[in-house]
Design an enzyme around this catalytic site. Structure first.
Site, PDB file in Angstrom:
ATOM      1  N   SER A 157       0.827  -1.161  -0.090  1.00  0.00           N
ATOM      2  CA  SER A 157      -0.044  -0.036  -0.030  1.00  0.00           C
ATOM      3  C   SER A 157       0.872   1.255  -0.040  1.00  0.00           C
ATOM      4  O   SER A 157       1.913   1.399  -0.657  1.00  0.00           O
ATOM      5  CB  SER A 157      -1.025  -0.095   1.254  1.00  0.00           C
ATOM      6  OG  SER A 157      -2.084   0.831   1.045  1.00  0.00           O
ATOM      7  N   ARG A 227     -12.046   5.726  10.517  1.00  0.00           N
ATOM      8  CA  ARG A 227     -11.316   4.551  10.515  1.00  0.00           C
ATOM      9  C   ARG A 227     -12.125   3.579  10.040  1.00  0.00           C
ATOM     10  O   ARG A 227     -11.861   2.529   9.233  1.00  0.00           O
ATOM     11  CB  ARG A 227     -10.875   3.996  11.847  1.00  0.00           C
ATOM     12  CG  ARG A 227     -10.275   2.641  11.968  1.00  0.00           C
ATOM     13  CD  ARG A 227      -9.257   2.596  11.150  1.00  0.00           C
ATOM     14  NE  ARG A 227      -8.288   1.164  11.262  1.00  0.00           N
ATOM     15  CZ  ARG A 227      -7.170   1.053  10.479  1.00  0.00           C
ATOM     16  NH1 ARG A 227      -6.731   2.041   9.752  1.00  0.00           N
ATOM     17  NH2 ARG A 227      -6.394  -0.201  10.883  1.00  0.00           N
ATOM     18  N   ASP A 324      -9.201  -6.828  -4.282  1.00  0.00           N
ATOM     19  CA  ASP A 324      -8.568  -5.297  -3.898  1.00  0.00           C
ATOM     20  C   ASP A 324      -9.044  -4.264  -4.653  1.00  0.00           C
ATOM     21  O   ASP A 324      -8.648  -4.029  -5.898  1.00  0.00           O
ATOM     22  CB  ASP A 324      -7.123  -5.107  -3.804  1.00  0.00           C
ATOM     23  CG  ASP A 324      -6.371  -3.855  -3.571  1.00  0.00           C
ATOM     24  OD1 ASP A 324      -7.261  -3.041  -3.004  1.00  0.00           O
ATOM     25  OD2 ASP A 324      -5.237  -3.905  -2.989  1.00  0.00           O
ATOM     26  N   HIS A 357      -8.006  -5.498  -0.054  1.00  0.00           N
ATOM     27  CA  HIS A 357      -6.809  -4.722  -0.064  1.00  0.00           C
ATOM     28  C   HIS A 357      -6.060  -5.148   0.999  1.00  0.00           C
ATOM     29  O   HIS A 357      -4.792  -5.284   1.260  1.00  0.00           O
ATOM     30  CB  HIS A 357      -6.880  -3.237   0.160  1.00  0.00           C
ATOM     31  CG  HIS A 357      -5.912  -2.338   0.441  1.00  0.00           C
ATOM     32  ND1 HIS A 357      -5.002  -2.354  -0.677  1.00  0.00           N
ATOM     33  CD2 HIS A 357      -5.051  -1.599   1.339  1.00  0.00           C
ATOM     34  CE1 HIS A 357      -3.734  -1.530  -0.570  1.00  0.00           C
ATOM     35  NE2 HIS A 357      -4.181  -1.187   0.619  1.00  0.00           N
TER      36      HIS A 357
END
Lengths: 382, 196
Positions: A157, A227, A324, A357
């Site tokens: 990432s 979050r 992803d 992901h």
């Protein structure tokens, strides 16, 4: 808490801190007057210093990538699946370094540190950072550890973006660049999710324009919401369906029931959000998402990634995951195509995985196999 | 290594850039790298093969040739190789064109379906041949476009593809002369070196 340390764990590890007093010129034009970096290392550096591997962390990551800090620690470091004896990043072979970036909130100099000019925490006044600033600060760490050239720099990432930036800025200081579930720049959809997360934070009344530390408060609601948004984008539809389905945690579907219906997935997200808001700094989250937003590998190379990668001297390993959608396989293939056109050595794999992901952190057999095979090649060149 | 592949090496310049489509376990690419110092890239879709190639230290891209090769720029490789894979793609003619767009030269090898043993098998038993070179039953085979030496050369002529060299391999190593004299009948494997 582990009852016993597993045989393929790096075991109990200690966090280290190193101070750099020389100012660091940042991409934004401001200067950071010295900084601390917090890091961990696993395995032994060989006599020639040729077996060092740098792990770059992702958006909300930190230095604790493998092993346990104590027998009381509930879970090992964030990439324990991949780092340890016999694991893809084999600590019997490599000296592995993992750090907390500047701007972070786990010990390295960041918004929660004291600004030497004011004697108060930096808070929102901490200078904005780019991935390249992290790379420059990591070079200082390499020098400190006596590492002229990394056998590999590895990141998933945002960590993958740092690894790619290394390959362009310091082509002679890495032999292999491992880029997992990353992209050369964010899509508009990525930018939108990051903006949503930041808005969640800044619109929390406790945020106080980022000066919440002055009030001994934290924008817990906003951080938790940020979050939760992030978390949804890291999972896939399949992963959520497999993990939670439409199962109820409380309440029922019966009409007239007093309790409201609560799905498993709701309580999971709330739990993740509240955990995060208790451990992560809001200004750091804003700073890190901005660095992610502004990352554009080829911007200063006439927006031509082929021209950019022409500067690299290392070999590349690029991996993506089928579900992803935050950094889809198509984004990874753009990296690969540019590398091929630039005549750089590259290996690319697209791993079938349901986990979205987050798959890059999971023990998916094929992923571990092919990653191990590549790292053995890295090891043979040490 | 299969000796048809040993032969191909002579057509590949030392130090050149080679793309191997459907590179399997990478043995050929590995040999080319060792013996001709080529800068090689392989394309493969089989997971076990990909891991095997990575373990051999090769540069390998997971990509399905059937879904197109548009991501490779024109003339970006010196030689594009397709060994024993052209019969397994959906549009062999398009792949041939793509090979010669991406590379200055191409090398193609395929099992010759007009080999006398195939003919005999089909002629006497009336069933699809199963042999060492074509070890699949008709319903469970990756090979969907079998062709013969004559078919391939006809296609090249139709598409203005030049045949620079050809090499015929008999079904046993001791019959090269027959394979060369009557390739359509005696070549088990046909190898072509082509360009535009």
């Amino acid at each position: 808490m582990p009852d016993a340390i597993p045989a393929d764990s790096v075991g109990i590890v200690e966090t280290q801190k190193v101070r750099f007093d020389e100012p660091l010129m940042l991409a934004c034009g401001r200067e950071l007057p010295g900084f601390d970096l917090v890091y961990e290392s696993y395995g032994e550096l060989n006599a020639t210093g040729s077996n060092a591997v740098l792990i770059c962390h992702a958006l909300s990551g930190h230095h604790h990538a493998a092993g346990y800090h104590s027998m009381d620690e509930r879970k090992p470091g964030w990439w324990d699946e991949c780092i340890g004896p016999g694991k893809p990043i084999d600590t019997d072979r490599f000296f592995v370094v993992s750090l907390n970036n500047i701007g972070g909130c786990h010990g390295s100099t960041g918004p929660t540190s004291i600004n030497p000019e004011t004697g108060k925490p930096w808070g929102p006044d901490f200078p904005p950072l780019r991935a390249r600033d992290w790379v420059h600060s990591q070079v200082r760490l390499a020098d400190h550890l006596g590492i002229d050239c990394w056998a590999a720099i590895i990141g998933g990432s945002l960590g993958g973006m740092q690894a790619m930036r290394w390959s362009l800025e310091y082509p002679d200081r890495l032999k292999h660049c491992v880029v997992i579930a990353a992209a050369m720049k964010l899509s508009a959809q990525n930018l939108a999710f990051n903006e949503l997360a930041r808005q969640a934070i800044v619109s929390d009344p406790a945020f106080a324009d980022g000066r919440y530390m002055d009030n001994d408060a934290i924008p817990a609601q906003g951080l938790a919401l940020a979050r939760m948004v992030g978390h949804i984008t890291y999972l896939s539809d399949e992963a959520m369906a497999n993990k939670f389905g439409r199962d109820l945690r409380s309440g029922s579907f019966e009409l007239g029931e007093a309790d409201s219906v609560e799905f498993q997935v709701q309580s999971y997200l709330r739990y993740q959000g509240s955990q995060f808001s208790g451990s992560f700094d809001a200004n750091t989250y804003i700073l890190m998402t901005r660095a992610l937003d502004y990352f554009d590998l080829a911007r200063e190379y006439d927006n031509d990634p082929v021209k950019a990668f022409a500067h690299a001297r290392c070999s590349f390993f690029v991996a993506s995951f089928s579900t992803d959608w935050r950094f889809s396989p198509a984004r990874s293939r753009e990296i690969v195509d540019a590398l091929i056109e630039a005549d750089r050595p590259v290996t690319y794999v697209e791993i079938e995985a349901d986990e979205g992901h987050d798959a890059f952190l999971m023990p998916i057999p094929r992923y571990l196999d092919v990653f191990s095979a590549y790292m053995r090649r890295v090891g043979e060149g040490c | 290594m299969r000796h048809d592949l040993t032969h191909i090496q002579r057509w590949i310049a030392p130090g050149s850039r080679v793309l191997d489509l459907g590179c399997g376990d990478g043995q050929f690419l590995k040999t080319l790298q060792e013996q001709r110092q080529v800068r090689g890239t392989g394309l493969e879709i089989d997971e076990a093969n990909i891991t095997e190639c990575v373990a051999k230290g090769l540069n390998i891209i997971e990509q399905n040739v059937d879904l197109g090769l548009g991501n490779f720029p024109d003339q970006s490789f010196d030689t594009v190789v397709m060994a024993h894979a052209i019969q397994a793609v959906h549009y062999p003619d398009r792949v041939l064109e793509e090979m010669l767009r991406i590379g200055r030269e191409g090398i193609v090898t395929f099992p010759n379906f007009a080999h006398w043993r195939c003919r005999l098998h089909l002629g006497t038993r009336g069933r699809m041949p199963v042999s060492r070179f074509m070890p699949y039953t008709w319903y469970d085979t990756p090979n969907i476009h079998f062709c013969t030496v004559h078919d391939f050369e006809a296609l090249c002529e139709e598409r203005n593809i030049r045949i620079l060299n050809r090499y015929m391999v008999g079904n046993t190593d001791n019959k090269p002369r027959l394979a060369r004299a009557w390739p359509n009948l005696f070549a088990a494997t046909a190898i072509y070196h082509i360009s535009h």
